[in-house]
Enzyme design. Structure first.
Site, PDB file in Angstrom:
ATOM      1  CE1 TYR A 208      61.991  63.686  46.447  1.00 20.66           C
ATOM      2  CE2 TYR A 208      62.986  62.859  48.471  1.00 20.66           C
ATOM      3  CZ  TYR A 208      62.773  62.755  47.111  1.00 20.66           C
ATOM      4  OH  TYR A 208      63.333  61.708  46.422  1.00 20.66           O
TER       5      TYR A 208
ATOM      6  CG  PHE B 236      45.863  39.210  42.515  1.00 23.77           C
ATOM      7  CD1 PHE B 236      44.579  39.055  42.035  1.00 23.77           C
ATOM      8  CD2 PHE B 236      46.592  40.318  42.100  1.00 23.77           C
ATOM      9  CE1 PHE B 236      44.029  39.973  41.148  1.00 23.77           C
ATOM     10  CE2 PHE B 236      46.046  41.241  41.220  1.00 23.77           C
ATOM     11  CZ  PHE B 236      44.767  41.069  40.746  1.00 23.77           C
ATOM     12  CG  ASP B 237      45.799  37.697  37.898  1.00 19.60           C
ATOM     13  OD1 ASP B 237      45.195  37.211  38.875  1.00 19.60           O
ATOM     14  OD2 ASP B 237      45.251  37.926  36.821  1.00 19.60           O
TER      15      ASP B 237
ATOM     16  CG  ASP C  72      47.813  39.960  48.140  1.00 13.41           C
ATOM     17  OD1 ASP C  72      47.443  41.140  48.300  1.00 13.41           O
ATOM     18  OD2 ASP C  72      47.831  39.396  47.026  1.00 13.41           O
TER      19      ASP C  72
ATOM     20  CB  ALA D 190      43.815  43.724  47.978  1.00 12.92           C
TER      21      ALA D 190
ATOM     22  CE  LYS E 247      42.445  45.762  43.722  1.00 16.56           C
ATOM     23  NZ  LYS E 247      43.417  44.724  43.982  1.00 16.56           N
TER      24      LYS E 247
ATOM     25  CG  HIS F  22      42.922  39.204  29.332  1.00 17.07           C
ATOM     26  ND1 HIS F  22      44.194  38.778  29.633  1.00 17.07           N
ATOM     27  CD2 HIS F  22      42.570  40.071  30.304  1.00 17.07           C
ATOM     28  CE1 HIS F  22      44.575  39.353  30.762  1.00 17.07           C
ATOM     29  NE2 HIS F  22      43.620  40.143  31.190  1.00 17.07           N
TER      30      HIS F  22
HETATM   31  C1  LIG Z   1      44.556  44.162  43.160  1.00 19.90           C
HETATM   32  C2  LIG Z   1      45.327  43.162  43.896  1.00 19.90           C
HETATM   33  C3  LIG Z   1      46.722  43.187  43.914  1.00 19.90           C
HETATM   34  C4  LIG Z   1      47.537  44.169  43.110  1.00 19.90           C
HETATM   35  O1  LIG Z   1      47.253  45.482  43.441  1.00 19.90           O
HETATM   36  P1  LIG Z   1      47.309  46.685  42.358  1.00 19.90           P
HETATM   37  O2  LIG Z   1      46.953  47.853  43.208  1.00 19.90           O
HETATM   38  O3  LIG Z   1      46.310  46.372  41.307  1.00 19.90           O
HETATM   39  O4  LIG Z   1      48.689  46.751  41.845  1.00 19.90           O
HETATM   40  C5  LIG Z   1      47.380  42.230  44.660  1.00 19.90           C
HETATM   41  N1  LIG Z   1      46.694  41.287  45.332  1.00 19.90           N
HETATM   42  C6  LIG Z   1      45.354  41.234  45.343  1.00 19.90           C
HETATM   43  C7  LIG Z   1      44.658  40.180  46.113  1.00 19.90           C
HETATM   44  C8  LIG Z   1      44.627  42.161  44.606  1.00 19.90           C
HETATM   45  O5  LIG Z   1      43.297  42.088  44.587  1.00 19.90           O
END
Ligand SMILES: *Cc1c(COP(=O)(O)O)cnc(C)c1O
Length: 459
Positions: A72, A124-125, A215, A217, A258, A450
């Site tokens: 843990y 990103f969304d 960000d 990824a 990613k 969607h």
């Molecule tokens: C995929 C992604 C996220 C969110 O990550 P999740 O692992 O899907 O929660 C944030 N920013 C970017 C640029 C991404 O491609």
């Protein structure tokens, strides 16, 4: 003769795919109400829905899974991951999270409050979602060139410094908790940000006393493009470029699904101990104790290894190169695709592809469904269905672009698979004039429609 390119890995385990018939696919897509999210994965031959969590782990990552320490607190897996993150990114502190959006949730809980303004390149969304959920606003400062999909520009993820400065000058300092740089910029098509731009954004952030957050990824793919397209870095190693990028950041949020080539996971990298301590409280609340936060020990081990593999030159050459080879095949046949090609996906311009389908009949969805019918290939619509309705008028919002994204999982498909995808889409291209009608909506949810929308052929 010149030796051709070949992947720097071989295959140790295989997963069978079902090559379906056109009749099967017609039945399945009808049963799925013409929504590709409703298909079972077993009904898909080549799945290009996303590159998120769909990569193939290596033998070394799988062997690391066996060495996971599930204690843990203070697990060896935590320290292994901490060392890898420090080594690759340079951030001294980190918090594990279950995926990228969870990293955003924890970090923004500390930094973003109601009424705030968060400028950056196209958010990103989920990033935008976590900002707006806190009643703050994301302001897109991406260069205009990003939105002309056939314009040749090496760094379509770049921030327009004038747009950024206007936001920074036009709002009180205390309303702007951070600037976010997304590398590569997913929303503008997996397009990179140059190191020169990163340095300029950082200089401006410093001038206004505002933290710069990555960000991150697809940070390794971004470093690849910097090496290929920015002369100063032509003989730098990918890892040196990655360190140079992150040196300018105060923190980073990471979706490990990613570029770290694992199926689940995320983290926050943090420079300042005080910010780390404040974020730790939220991490414990939302994710788990600070030495595992949403991840099992074995997953942290595989992630530590994945960070090294994802930043290898040979791997990135194969990965980004495979995406570009698919893009080139399509472009050579005349199919309208975004150029330059992004790092993780090819974007097909559905409006220039299906010119006879009316805008209100979901052009990009029609193209995605035709590609599935043609070859069992699943792409994803980035168009009117995704854009939802205007909450005020209840009318469809027509975005500037109707796109089908073909997202390539890491180390999963061979170039033969990509040739198959290209051939399937080229076949649809060759019969495009016979496609004149799209879809009508039978059912839709009020937001994020969607995922669950149900459709029927129009006309
Ligand atoms: C995929 C992604 C996220 C969110 O990550 P999740 O692992 O899907 O929660 C944030 N920013 C970017 C640029 C991404 O491609």
């Amino acid at each position: 003769m010149n030796l051709p390119f070949a992947e720097p890995y071989k295959i140790k385990m295989v997963e069978s795919l079902h090559r379906s018939s056109r009749e099967e696919r017609e039945r399945w897509i009808r049963e799925a109400k013409y929504n590709l999210f409703n298909l079972r994965s077993s009904q898909v031959f080549i799945d290009l829905l996303t590159d998120s969590g769909t990569g193939a782990m290596s033998d070394k990552q799988w062997s690391e899974m066996m060495l996971g320490d599930e204690s843990y607190a203070g697990a060896s897996s935590y320290f292994k991951l901490k060392e890898a993150i420090n080594d690759i990114t340079g951030f001294p502190h980190f918090l594990p999270t279950h995926q990228g959006r969870a990293a955003e949730n924890v970090l923004f809980s500390v930094m973003v409050k109601e009424g705030d303004i968060v400028p950056g390149n196209a958010h990103f969304d989920t990033t935008k979602g976590h900002i707006e959920f806190r009643r703050a606003h994301a302001v897109d400062c991406t260069i205009d060139e990003a939105y002309d999909i056939s314009l040749d520009h090496p760094f379509k993820g770049n921030v327009d410094l004038e747009k950024l400065e206007r936001v920074l000058l036009g709002n009180p300092r205390e309303r702007i908790p951070m600037i976010i740089l997304t590398v590569t910029c997913n929303t503008s098509g997996g397009q990179p940000v140059s190191l020169r731009n990163i340095r300029e954004v950082k200089a401006m952030a410093d001038r206004f006393g505002i933290p710069l957050i990555f960000d991150a990824a697809r940070f390794a793919e971004n470093a690849w493009f910097i090496r290929k397209r920015e002369e100063e870095f032509a003989d730098w190693s990918i890892r040196d470029i990655v360190r140079e990028m992150f040196r300018h950041g105060d923190a980073m949020t990471m979706s490990s699904k990613k570029d770290a080539i694992v199926n689940m996971g995320g983290f926050i990298g943090i420079r300042d101990i005080d910010l780390y301590r404040r974020a730790s409280t939220y991490n414990i609340l939302f994710e788990g104790y600070v030495t595992y936060g949403g991840m099992s020990g074995r997953d942290m081990n595989a992630l530590a290894r994945g960070l090294y593999e994802g930043t290898e030159y040979d791997y990135l050459e194969a990965r980004v190169g495979q995406v570009a080879r698919l893009g080139k095949k399509l472009r050579d046949h005349g199919v309208p695709v975004q150029y330059p090609f992004g790092g993780h996906a090819i974007f097909v311009d559905a409006r220039r592809f299906l010119t006879r389908v009316p805008q209100e009949e979901y052009i990009a969805q029609k193209l995605a469904v035709e590609l599935f019918l043609e070859g069992g290939v699943r792409g994803v619509e980035i168009g009117t269905l995704l854009a939802d309705r205007d909450p005020a008028t209840g009318k469809d919002r027509f975005p500037p672009l109707e796109l089908v994204r073909l997202t390539i999982p890491r180390r999963v498909y061979t170039d033969n698979h990509m040739d198959y995808v290209a051939a399937a889409l080229c076949n649809v291209w060759d019969r495009r004039d016979s496609i004149t009608r799209g879809f009508r909506i039978l059912y839709e949810a009020p937001i994020l429609r969607h995922f669950t929308v149900e459709l029927e052929p129009a006309g």
